[in-house]
Design a protein around this motif. Structure first.
Motif: not given
Lengths: 335, 152
Positions: B23-27, B98-103, B126-130, B135-141
């Protein structure tokens, strides 16, 4: 001193009866007003006739509202410069909206959409009024289901998006593709820009000189579409924060709204973001001296001291920005 | 604690750590190369033209720098270069799917383009990635919900 006016193409326009151009009164060429040949379509939504045709049908279909009673054309009437002639329109529930309906003319060249420019693409912008509870109040998923059930829509969607079932995304792409075809088409002013000296009269030419000179309108109403696409506080009274109300906005943009095109302006009364001025005469009076002075007022807005004749000339010029009549066939709504 | 429980507990600690590391890596925890740092500062200052130039320099220097590709996508979007934004997000996600900011940015771009179905699909990725929320998931949701309700 009356300066000689050299109005041949590519020659700098000097301003009759006006002081030498300053930073506030830019020197402008007639060539700067030459309209482009065709509307641009972005790579993420390339034009196809089938897509624009679908978008046109959707635009006029009242199914796009939750109660199936109003279409996009309810507010964007082609006969009224793609506005509605009201100071503020009414949504599906009969409630007055917060701002005046903006025209759809020449949006193909737009960069930010709505009076405050909150949406960066036309594709994103077209869905807003449909889904907004105060406007067309339509659930987008329900709309897709509704359109899928209409047999007459199937060939339209199939032609526009072969092999894909109708979706929200397609509705957005098709509406935007159609709206990019909504252009004013040009008129006397464009023929004059093209070199026909008889296309407009002396009063209109004098009005043009005011627009690019003493009145300074061209500082914001620039180019063939008479808009810089930017946001300015032009001193319209009221508390609407405009672009300054967006998240993270520059405080200097409080009360700032996007410069609208002047094309077909005589068809588009009333004027301003709140529809508060009902005539071109009132608009010219506003810019002449009736604007509200406040810290955010754009630097370009200053008393103009226009004479009565100058005001008439300016208005005469604005009126010849009305395009030649072109017929728009209304589509049959699929059943 | 008997040996069996210790092994099981140890396994859970290891798997959680591994998930956390992923997760850290993908953030985004890549090297803070100067060009990226400068590009990020310019972006935060809304000087997107400078940001674009510095981030292009960053990816030229380090073509696998996922953070730079992702931010370059965001900056391109701010500059109205939509097609470029897609290209750079694709590049970022080809390096780390799974890079969360990009998703998150990609989902916002789809929303900006009225592509709500594609934004929802990206929210699923993004749900799968985190797995444990992010926060990225919450933001996009929240953005998808706002977009669908016409809060424009």
């Amino acid at each position: 001193m009356i300066r000689a006016l050299a109005f041949s193409l590519g020659v700098l326009v000097a301003v009759a009866g006006a002081p030498a151009p300053t930073a506030a009164e830019p020197t402008v060429t007639r060539e700067a007003f030459r309209r482009p040949d065709a509307a641009p379509h972005p790579g993420y939504n390339p034009y196809s006739p089938a897509k624009a045709r679908l978008g046109k049908v959707l635009f006029f279909d009242p199914r796009l509202s939750g109660s199936n009673t109003i279409s996009c054309a309810h507010c964007h009437n082609p006969e009224l410069g793609w506005e509605d002639g009201l100071a503020r329109s009414f949504g599906e529930a009969g409630e007055a909206l917060a701002r005046h309906t903006p025209t759809l003319l020449n949006l193909a060249w737009g960069r930010r959409f709505g009076w405050d420019g909150r949406i960066a693409t036309l594709e994103g912008f077209v869905l807003g009024p449909i889904a907004n509870a105060h406007e067309m109040n339509q659930d987008l998923d329900a709309l897709v289901g509704e359109l899928r059930a209409v047999a007459g829509y199937r060939p339209l969607f199939d032609a526009a998006f072969p092999g894909e079932p109708p979706s929200i995304d397609q509705i957005s792409l098709a509406l935007a593709a159609f709206e990019r075809t909504v252009t004013d088409g040009g008129g006397p002013f464009d023929r004059w820009v093209g070199g026909d000296e008889t296309a407009i009269g002396a009063a209109e030419k004098a009005g043009f000189r005011l627009l690019v000179g003493k009145a300074g309108c061209v500082q914001c109403h620039k180019g063939w579409n008479f808009s810089d696409g930017e946001f300015h506080d032009i001193g319209v009274a009221g508390a609407d924060p405009g672009r300054g109300g967006l998240d993270g906005a520059d405080p200097k943009l409080r009360h700032a709204f996007k410069t609208p095109t002047l094309r077909d302006i005589s068809k588009r009364a009333p004027y301003m973001h709140d529809g508060s001025l009902d005539s071109l005469e009132a608009v010219v009076d506003h810019y002449d001296k009736k604007f509200v002075r406040r810290p955010t007022l754009a630097a370009e807005i200053r008393p103009l001291s226009l004479s009565a004749q100058e005001k008439l000339n300016l208005i005469a010029f604005l009126r010849i920005l009305t395009a030649d009549e072109k017929s728009l066939s209304l589509p049959l709504i699929p059943q | 604690m008997n040996l069996g429980k210790a092994i099981i507990a140890g396994f859970f600690v290891w798997t959680l750590s591994a998930a956390g590391a992923q997760a850290m890596s993908s953030a985004g925890t890549g090297p803070m190369i100067p060009e990226f740092k400068e590009g990020m500062a310019a972006s935060e200052g809304k000087d997107f033209a400078t940001a674009e130039a510095r981030l292009k320099a960053a990816v030229e220097k380090l073509p696998t720098h996922v953070e730079s590709w992702s931010l370059l996508g965001y900056v391109s979007r701010q500059l109205g270069k939509i097609d470029d934004a897609f290209k750079y997000y694709d590049k970022a996600l080809s390096i780390d799917k799974e890079f969360r900011p990009a998703l998150n940015y990609l989902g916002h771009l789809y929303l900006e383009l009225g592509q709500i179905d594609k934004a929802r699909a990206t929210l699923g990725r993004l749900d799968d990635a985190c797995f444990f929320g992010c926060p990225e998931y919450d933001d996009l949701k929240a953005a998808v919900a706002a977009g669908k309700s016409g809060k424009y």
